[in-house]
Scaffold this active site. Structure first.
Site, short mmCIF file in Angstrom:
data_model
loop_
_atom_site.label_atom_id
_atom_site.label_comp_id
_atom_site.label_asym_id
_atom_site.label_seq_id
_atom_site.Cartn_x
_atom_site.Cartn_y
_atom_site.Cartn_z
N GLY A 1 57.54 43.90 42.37
CA GLY A 1 57.67 43.08 41.17
C GLY A 1 57.15 41.69 41.48
O GLY A 1 56.31 41.52 42.35
N GLU A 2 57.68 40.70 40.83
CA GLU A 2 57.30 39.31 41.07
C GLU A 2 58.37 38.67 41.96
O GLU A 2 59.49 38.41 41.52
CB GLU A 2 57.15 38.57 39.74
CG GLU A 2 56.89 37.09 39.85
CD GLU A 2 55.80 36.73 40.84
OE1 GLU A 2 56.10 35.97 41.79
OE2 GLU A 2 54.66 37.22 40.69
N SER A 3 58.02 38.41 43.21
CA SER A 3 59.02 37.97 44.18
C SER A 3 59.66 36.63 43.81
O SER A 3 60.83 36.41 44.10
CB SER A 3 58.41 37.88 45.58
OG SER A 3 57.38 36.91 45.63
N CYS B 1 57.22 45.75 49.08
CA CYS B 1 56.26 44.86 48.41
C CYS B 1 56.91 43.49 48.17
O CYS B 1 57.09 42.73 49.10
CB CYS B 1 55.71 45.51 47.14
SG CYS B 1 54.19 44.74 46.55
N ARG C 1 51.93 36.43 50.65
CA ARG C 1 51.97 37.09 49.35
C ARG C 1 50.57 37.52 48.93
O ARG C 1 49.59 36.84 49.23
CB ARG C 1 52.53 36.13 48.28
CG ARG C 1 53.96 35.79 48.48
CD ARG C 1 54.45 34.67 47.57
NE ARG C 1 53.67 34.46 46.38
CZ ARG C 1 54.16 34.37 45.14
NH1 ARG C 1 55.44 34.48 44.95
NH2 ARG C 1 53.38 34.14 44.12
N ILE D 1 49.87 47.87 46.25
CA ILE D 1 49.56 47.25 44.95
C ILE D 1 49.86 45.76 45.04
O ILE D 1 51.02 45.37 45.21
CB ILE D 1 50.40 47.89 43.81
CG1 ILE D 1 50.18 49.41 43.76
CG2 ILE D 1 50.05 47.24 42.47
CD1 ILE D 1 51.14 50.14 42.86
N ARG D 2 48.84 44.93 44.97
CA ARG D 2 49.01 43.48 45.16
C ARG D 2 49.90 43.22 46.37
O ARG D 2 50.84 42.42 46.33
CB ARG D 2 49.64 42.85 43.91
CG ARG D 2 48.67 42.62 42.78
CD ARG D 2 49.33 42.01 41.55
NE ARG D 2 50.15 40.86 41.88
CZ ARG D 2 51.23 40.48 41.20
NH1 ARG D 2 51.63 41.14 40.15
NH2 ARG D 2 51.91 39.42 41.56
N HIS E 1 54.53 50.82 48.76
CA HIS E 1 55.51 51.34 47.80
C HIS E 1 55.90 52.78 48.14
O HIS E 1 55.30 53.72 47.62
CB HIS E 1 54.92 51.31 46.39
CG HIS E 1 54.77 49.94 45.82
ND1 HIS E 1 55.71 49.37 44.99
CD2 HIS E 1 53.78 49.02 45.95
CE1 HIS E 1 55.31 48.17 44.62
NE2 HIS E 1 54.14 47.93 45.20
N GLU F 1 58.32 54.44 47.08
CA GLU F 1 58.88 55.11 45.90
C GLU F 1 57.80 55.75 45.03
O GLU F 1 58.11 56.53 44.12
CB GLU F 1 59.71 54.12 45.08
CG GLU F 1 58.94 53.12 44.24
CD GLU F 1 58.34 51.95 45.02
OE1 GLU F 1 57.79 51.05 44.35
OE2 GLU F 1 58.40 51.93 46.26
#
Length: 194
Positions: free
Chosen positions: A53-55, A82, A108, A136-137, A172, A174
């Site tokens: 997500g957005e850390s 992530c 990041r 992913i990113r 990830h 998951e």
């Protein structure tokens, strides 16, 4: 019976819950998996998973809700994937709240923006066979200290770190069909409650 909490603030919460439940079935354990949002809910957990997500947002919400204090006071093992990896670090390249549970410096978006997402077969220290990494990113770890264990790398970039009962991955787990990362973490949680 152990309880694993999936921090339900942002990210792949349902995917982590499904993968954790699958790992528990595979391990033939009595365990509960629950989504958690509050400090009170976190106190009921033996382990916590922080997803992507957005850390910055997740870190702020963790701090505002006092979840960071509960995790640290109760020495709750954490799996961070992530954005969760960023939050577990003691240092990153952006000013934001961090849990600081693993002595590592995290970059990041280290592999680039969303369009640079990729998959790779990973050689990880805790596994005999390659693991399917989904990036992913993704961040990466640029430095570790104080006996933090590097569990995997891509070239010179560290993408998995274990320290005490915590595990951080840049990828990830998951989003794969492979439960081994979640199984590894569940074993760390079991070690803490025995």
């Amino acid at each position: 019976m152990i309880k694993i909490g999936i921090l339900n603030l942002q990210g792949d919460v349902s995917e982590h819950q499904a993968m954790t439940e699958k790992a528990i079935r595979k391990m033939n354990l009595e365990a509960e998996v629950m989504k958690v949002k509050t400090a009170l809910e976190v106190t009921e957990c033996d382990g916590i998973i922080i997803s992507g997500g957005e850390s910055t947002v997740i870190g702020r919400l963790i701090e505002e809700n006092g979840i960071d204090e509960i995790i640290k006071e109760n020495k709750i093992p954490v799996l961070g994937t992530c954005a969760g990896m960023v939050l577990l670090g003691q240092e990153t390249d952006y000013q934001q709240p961090l849990l600081g549970l693993i002595p590592m410096k995290v970059k990041r978006n280290g592999f680039g923006r969303q369009k640079v997402s990729f998959e790779a077969e990973l050689e990880l220290e805790m596994m005999d066979n390659p693991y399917p990494g989904v990036f992913i990113r993704a961040p990466y770890v640029s430095a570790v200290k104080n006996k933090a264990n590097i569990m995997g790398q891509i070239h010179d970039k560290i993408i998995a770190v274990a320290y005490e009962n915590h595990l951080a991955t840049a990828f990830h787990p998951e989003l794969t069909g492979d439960t081994r990362i979640h199984e590894y973490f569940i074993k760390e949680v079991l070690n803490c409650v025995e």
